[in-house]
Design a protein around this motif. Structure first.
Motif, PDB file in Angstrom:
ATOM      1  N   ASN A 241       0.872  -1.068  -0.076  1.00  0.00           N
ATOM      2  CA  ASN A 241       0.008   0.128  -0.047  1.00  0.00           C
ATOM      3  C   ASN A 241       0.957   1.191   0.199  1.00  0.00           C
ATOM      4  O   ASN A 241       0.464   2.209  -0.559  1.00  0.00           O
ATOM      5  CB  ASN A 241      -0.892  -0.047   1.340  1.00  0.00           C
ATOM      6  N   GLY A 242       2.088   1.181   0.688  1.00  0.00           N
ATOM      7  CA  GLY A 242       3.137   2.123   0.689  1.00  0.00           C
ATOM      8  C   GLY A 242       3.550   2.464  -0.916  1.00  0.00           C
ATOM      9  O   GLY A 242       4.098   3.483  -1.210  1.00  0.00           O
ATOM     10  N   GLY A 243       3.517   1.281  -1.532  1.00  0.00           N
ATOM     11  CA  GLY A 243       3.931   1.397  -2.856  1.00  0.00           C
ATOM     12  C   GLY A 243       3.014   2.301  -3.777  1.00  0.00           C
ATOM     13  O   GLY A 243       3.207   3.008  -4.760  1.00  0.00           O
ATOM     14  N   LEU A 244       1.606   2.123  -3.398  1.00  0.00           N
ATOM     15  CA  LEU A 244       0.712   3.102  -4.134  1.00  0.00           C
ATOM     16  C   LEU A 244       1.064   4.544  -3.729  1.00  0.00           C
ATOM     17  O   LEU A 244       0.721   5.295  -4.657  1.00  0.00           O
ATOM     18  CB  LEU A 244      -0.815   2.383  -3.702  1.00  0.00           C
ATOM     19  N   LEU A 245       1.398   4.808  -2.428  1.00  0.00           N
ATOM     20  CA  LEU A 245       1.533   6.094  -1.934  1.00  0.00           C
ATOM     21  C   LEU A 245       2.789   6.553  -2.789  1.00  0.00           C
ATOM     22  O   LEU A 245       2.742   7.734  -3.118  1.00  0.00           O
ATOM     23  CB  LEU A 245       2.030   5.869  -0.486  1.00  0.00           C
ATOM     24  N   MET A 246       3.880   5.601  -2.902  1.00  0.00           N
ATOM     25  CA  MET A 246       4.920   6.143  -3.839  1.00  0.00           C
ATOM     26  C   MET A 246       4.566   6.535  -5.295  1.00  0.00           C
ATOM     27  O   MET A 246       5.125   7.453  -5.850  1.00  0.00           O
ATOM     28  CB  MET A 246       6.019   5.052  -3.809  1.00  0.00           C
TER      29      MET A 246
ATOM     30  N   VAL B  47      12.997   7.959  -5.945  1.00  0.00           N
ATOM     31  CA  VAL B  47      11.608   7.160  -5.152  1.00  0.00           C
ATOM     32  C   VAL B  47      12.018   5.638  -5.329  1.00  0.00           C
ATOM     33  O   VAL B  47      12.403   5.047  -6.304  1.00  0.00           O
ATOM     34  CB  VAL B  47      10.459   7.411  -6.099  1.00  0.00           C
ATOM     35  N   VAL B  48      11.942   4.840  -4.155  1.00  0.00           N
ATOM     36  CA  VAL B  48      11.962   3.376  -4.048  1.00  0.00           C
ATOM     37  C   VAL B  48      10.520   2.996  -3.701  1.00  0.00           C
ATOM     38  O   VAL B  48       9.971   3.279  -2.872  1.00  0.00           O
ATOM     39  CB  VAL B  48      12.960   3.038  -2.934  1.00  0.00           C
ATOM     40  N   SER B  49       9.831   2.223  -4.453  1.00  0.00           N
ATOM     41  CA  SER B  49       8.721   1.530  -4.317  1.00  0.00           C
ATOM     42  C   SER B  49       8.461   0.132  -4.556  1.00  0.00           C
ATOM     43  O   SER B  49       9.066  -0.618  -5.373  1.00  0.00           O
ATOM     44  CB  SER B  49       7.801   2.152  -5.350  1.00  0.00           C
ATOM     45  N   LEU B  50       8.433  -0.588  -3.363  1.00  0.00           N
ATOM     46  CA  LEU B  50       8.474  -1.818  -3.362  1.00  0.00           C
ATOM     47  C   LEU B  50       7.135  -2.774  -3.217  1.00  0.00           C
ATOM     48  O   LEU B  50       6.248  -2.262  -2.661  1.00  0.00           O
ATOM     49  CB  LEU B  50       8.979  -2.535  -2.019  1.00  0.00           C
ATOM     50  N   VAL B  51       7.004  -3.984  -4.306  1.00  0.00           N
ATOM     51  CA  VAL B  51       5.763  -4.429  -4.398  1.00  0.00           C
ATOM     52  C   VAL B  51       4.412  -3.721  -4.253  1.00  0.00           C
ATOM     53  O   VAL B  51       3.531  -4.004  -3.485  1.00  0.00           O
ATOM     54  CB  VAL B  51       5.610  -5.816  -3.201  1.00  0.00           C
ATOM     55  N   GLY B  52       4.410  -2.707  -5.062  1.00  0.00           N
ATOM     56  CA  GLY B  52       3.442  -1.791  -5.004  1.00  0.00           C
ATOM     57  C   GLY B  52       1.990  -1.888  -5.902  1.00  0.00           C
ATOM     58  O   GLY B  52       2.066  -2.959  -6.482  1.00  0.00           O
ATOM     59  N   ILE B  53       0.931  -1.105  -5.638  1.00  0.00           N
ATOM     60  CA  ILE B  53      -0.009  -0.933  -6.311  1.00  0.00           C
ATOM     61  C   ILE B  53      -0.118   0.016  -7.265  1.00  0.00           C
ATOM     62  O   ILE B  53       0.146   1.223  -6.739  1.00  0.00           O
ATOM     63  CB  ILE B  53      -1.196  -1.295  -5.472  1.00  0.00           C
ATOM     64  N   TYR B  54      -0.372   0.042  -8.338  1.00  0.00           N
ATOM     65  CA  TYR B  54      -0.337   1.299  -9.344  1.00  0.00           C
ATOM     66  C   TYR B  54      -1.626   1.474 -10.200  1.00  0.00           C
ATOM     67  O   TYR B  54      -1.942   2.694 -10.413  1.00  0.00           O
ATOM     68  CB  TYR B  54       0.898   1.195 -10.327  1.00  0.00           C
ATOM     69  N   ASP B  55      -2.275   0.514 -10.733  1.00  0.00           N
ATOM     70  CA  ASP B  55      -3.388   0.745 -11.667  1.00  0.00           C
ATOM     71  C   ASP B  55      -4.519   0.426 -10.848  1.00  0.00           C
ATOM     72  O   ASP B  55      -4.940  -0.850 -10.711  1.00  0.00           O
ATOM     73  CB  ASP B  55      -3.317  -0.236 -12.784  1.00  0.00           C
TER      74      ASP B  55
END
Length: 722
Positions: A577-582, A596-604
């Motif tokens: 969820n912090g990946g969505l934030l990123m 920016v470092v984004s790990l195992v994130g949600i984007y679409d």
């Protein structure tokens, strides 16, 4: 897995090269095959939907090409190996660390991290919890020397003779229960599959006579394959009998996205009942049930609208309920096993300034009931405390713990003593012994030691003001004497979701390396978390999700205004969820960040609920089927927000092929779009590990390697040197 070497080679040698702006050069060629879909009159075009098919040889080759490019970059950074060596040396030199304590059969069972083991072990100590008496029962490294088998969770039988353990491989969190003899370590014939899987997890509670256990079970062939990680139920297994004879207990009327937790603590307290907590997806709504051990009857205590978020059973058959109905910070209700319904409960402890912690996937019980006292874990904006009450609800003060800590567990052991486990930013995991008769806390040898010292550092609590005037807490970790001249490389971390609170934790060697290189670290308590109760969570969920991103931007601007750094030296970090934030941070305020470092994130956000576990997120994010929720999600969806010609920060994304919580395709698509459209000239990298999932259960060398990757990336992009 099918690999296509010729295609991989051709992808590696092709670059974008067709745009007029300073796109990321030398990246694998990613053809766009636009697919359009209309939602509530809005046409949404997806140029890289073809990257969603993980089994397509072209997608596999594309992923290999991205990985090869990223590894070529990272492996040529001299500081990457330096960071990894620091992390590994610190891990090997740290003391054993103990957690997850259970008193059973006159012994204390615990999980232990024993360097240099790749995975934690589970073992047993005497009733005084003396680590000198610790004896390992289950060592995943012996089961699998590769380090890729992990313990999801473990529960000892009430008589202490047996240990039920969920084991999974490669970070999948796809667990099967195995039962071991605690004296010999030998595995019994009782093997129960389909008990654990992300996101709903899994759990188990023993019968009081240790003859069997209730457990969470996912469907088998009775449901289509697409549904086999939903529809979680409760079943009962009697030891020595085939799994085919296990008995259904509850769950056929639970939601498809039920997340079930079974409470084993009540069994050790009285042996009369077992609690069932059912969460409706990830949105923080719960039902509570109780199983009467004698009759086997299952009785519902509360429904979702009752807002009971946690329950505990005391030794006197009293049931304690944490309710947030008309009390967003929580109040404690009391009922009984004889009349368990919430309608029959009375208020025992009224809502106070602190937040009574609720039921959650991570962390210990919020309420621990003994014959002489109630211990209530409370949150105070991020840090936490333990409030003590008499059995009739009269306050007795708080445990005398250090400030700015997070209490992870309060565990009853023999002779009425309690083990209190807590964490802080600057000291490793501590375990204190509390003796109610004296009211004193004493250190124990169960506490961890680390070769990493933060004696020259401080954790400063401060705040920023968000767009709507909300005050957002943050903790700045810095070396004493840090100059506020705007020149310090600064890393801001955020999460803000699911009611999960961002709490103090010891980050050890990687944070020490960051500070040694001249950096400042900032931890944030954004809306969407649970730091101030239900309202704080709800103000960052569903159609209010934009508040989370506004909070993070406010913190980022505040550290610049306070003189810590400038946008050219500011970086952001988050995962899941912090990946969505990123993703939102880099698309909504790209000018604020250099990297920016984004790990195992949600984007679409238009596709998330279609992913393997995406349905669990609907109660947190919303659904495209609802017009208001769709418009809110589309307004911040990072993938749709990427625009050609925008100067995006340098980006490092990481994902795991075995991730059962967030589809790795989310990262693939976002990276493809960023690489094509960025105009900054800064690199955009994707790392994909075939030895990891969402992060849980990965071997030490895998986890430390992934950390070294993104730390080295940040050091390089911000011009820092160790």
């Amino acid at each position: 897995m099918l690999r296509s070497k010729p295609l991989l080679f051709s992808l590696l040698v092709m670059s974008m090269g067709s745009t007029a702006w300073a796109a990321d050069r030398g990246v694998p060629f990613t053809p766009a095959h636009p697919v359009s879909q209309t939602y509530h009159g809005v046409r949404v075009t997806d140029p890289y939907r073809w990257l969603e098919n993980s089994n397509d040889p072209k997608v596999i080759a594309w992923s290999d090409a991205q990985n090869a490019r990223t590894r070529a970059y990272l492996d040529h950074l001299a500081q990457r190996q330096v960071v990894f060596d620091r992390l590994m040396a610190a891990y090997r030199a740290q003391s054993p660390s103990y957690s997850d304590f259970h008193l059973a059969g006159g012994h204390v069972f615990a999980q232990a991290v024993l360097p240099p083991h790749q995975q934690p072990v589970v073992g047993v100590m005497n009733d005084r919890a003396d680590p000198k008496t610790f004896r390992t029962i289950i060592d995943p490294d012996r089961i699998d020397p590769s380090g890729q088998t992990t313990i999801d969770w473990s529960v000892p039988s009430p008589d202490g003779r047996l240990l039920a353990v969920s084991l999974s491989q490669n970070g999948t969190e796809d667990g099967t229960v195995h039962v071991f003899d605690t004296k010999t370590g030998a595995e019994t014939a009782d093997i129960v599959p389909r008990a654990q899987y992300p996101t709903a997890g899994g759990s188990l509670a023993w019968k009081a006579d240790s003859s069997g256990f209730w457990y969470t079970r996912y469907p088998g062939e009775e449901r289509p394959e697409a549904d086999r990680h939903f529809y979680q139920q409760v079943w009962y297994h009697r030891l020595g009998t085939p799994v085919s004879q296990d008995a259904y207990v509850a769950g056929r009327d639970f939601p498809k996205i039920a997340e079930i937790a079974l409470d084993n603590y009540g069994v050790s307290q009285n042996g009369h009942a077992v609690l069932i907590s059912v969460e409706e997806g990830d949105g923080g709504r719960f039902q509570q049930y109780v199983i009467n051990q004698k009759s086997g009857q299952v009785t519902r205590i509360s429904d979702f609208d009752d807002r009971v978020v946690a329950a505990a059973i005391g030794p006197d058959d009293h049931i304690y309920l944490v309710s947030r109905k008309n009390a967003p910070r929580g109040e404690l209700l009391e009922t009984s096993l004889e009349h368990p319904a919430v309608a029959d409960a009375k208020r025992l402890i009224a809502q106070g300034e602190g937040v009574i912690m609720g039921g959650a996937e991570f962390g210990g019980a919020p309420v621990i009931a003994t014959r002489k006292a109630l211990y209530v874990r409370e949150m105070v904006g991020g840090p936490s405390r333990v409030a003590v009450f008499s059995p009739d609800g009269k306050p007795r003060g708080d445990l005398s713990l250090p400030p700015v800590i997070s209490v992870s567990d309060v565990s009853p052991i023999a002779h009425g003593d309690m083990l209190v486990s807590f964490n802080s930013y600057l000291t490793p995991h501590q375990v204190m012994r509390y003796r109610p008769g004296t009211g004193k806390l004493k250190p124990t040898p169960l506490s961890s030691t680390s070769p990493v010292s933060f004696a020259d550092c401080e954790a400063v609590r401060t705040e920023a003001t968000s767009r709507d005037g909300t005050h957002v807490p943050m903790t700045v970790i810095r070396r004493r004497g840090t100059r506020l001249d705007g020149r310090n490389p600064t890393l801001v971390y955020g999460y803000g979701g699911y009611g999960i609170s961002e709490m103090p934790r010891f980050m050890g060697a990687w944070l020490r390396a960051w500070l040694d290189a001249g950096g400042v670290y900032v931890d944030t308590n954004l809306r969407g978390g649970g730091e101030f109760g239900a309202t704080w969570h709800e103000d960052g969920a569903l159609t209010h999700k934009q508040n989370v991103f506004d909070d993070f931007a406010a913190v980022s601007r505040q550290v610049i205004a306070d003189g810590y750094t400038s946008s050219s030296r500011l970086a952001a970090l988050g995962g899941s969820n912090g990946g969505l934030l990123m993703g939102a941070a880099m698309t909504q305020t790209p000018e604020l960040y250099r990297a920016v470092v984004s790990l195992v994130g949600i984007y679409d956000m238009t596709r998330i609920e279609l992913d393997p576990n995406g349905a669990f997120n609907v109660t947190e994010f919303g659904t495209v089927r609802d017009p208001a929720q769709f418009h809110a999600m589309l307004s911040y969806s990072p993938y749709q927000a990427v625009r050609p010609g925008v100067k995006y920060p340098a980006v490092f994304m990481a994902t795991g092929t075995h991730d059962g919580r967030v589809n790795p395709a989310q990262s693939r698509k976002m990276i493809a779009k960023l690489q094509a459209d960025t105009a900054s000239g800064y690199p955009v990298y994707l790392s994909i590990s075939d030895k990891a999932g969402h992060g849980m259960g990965s071997a030490v060398n895998v986890r430390l390697g992934q950390t070294a990757d993104y730390v080295a990336f940040l050091l390089d992009q911000l011009g820092m040197k160790l």
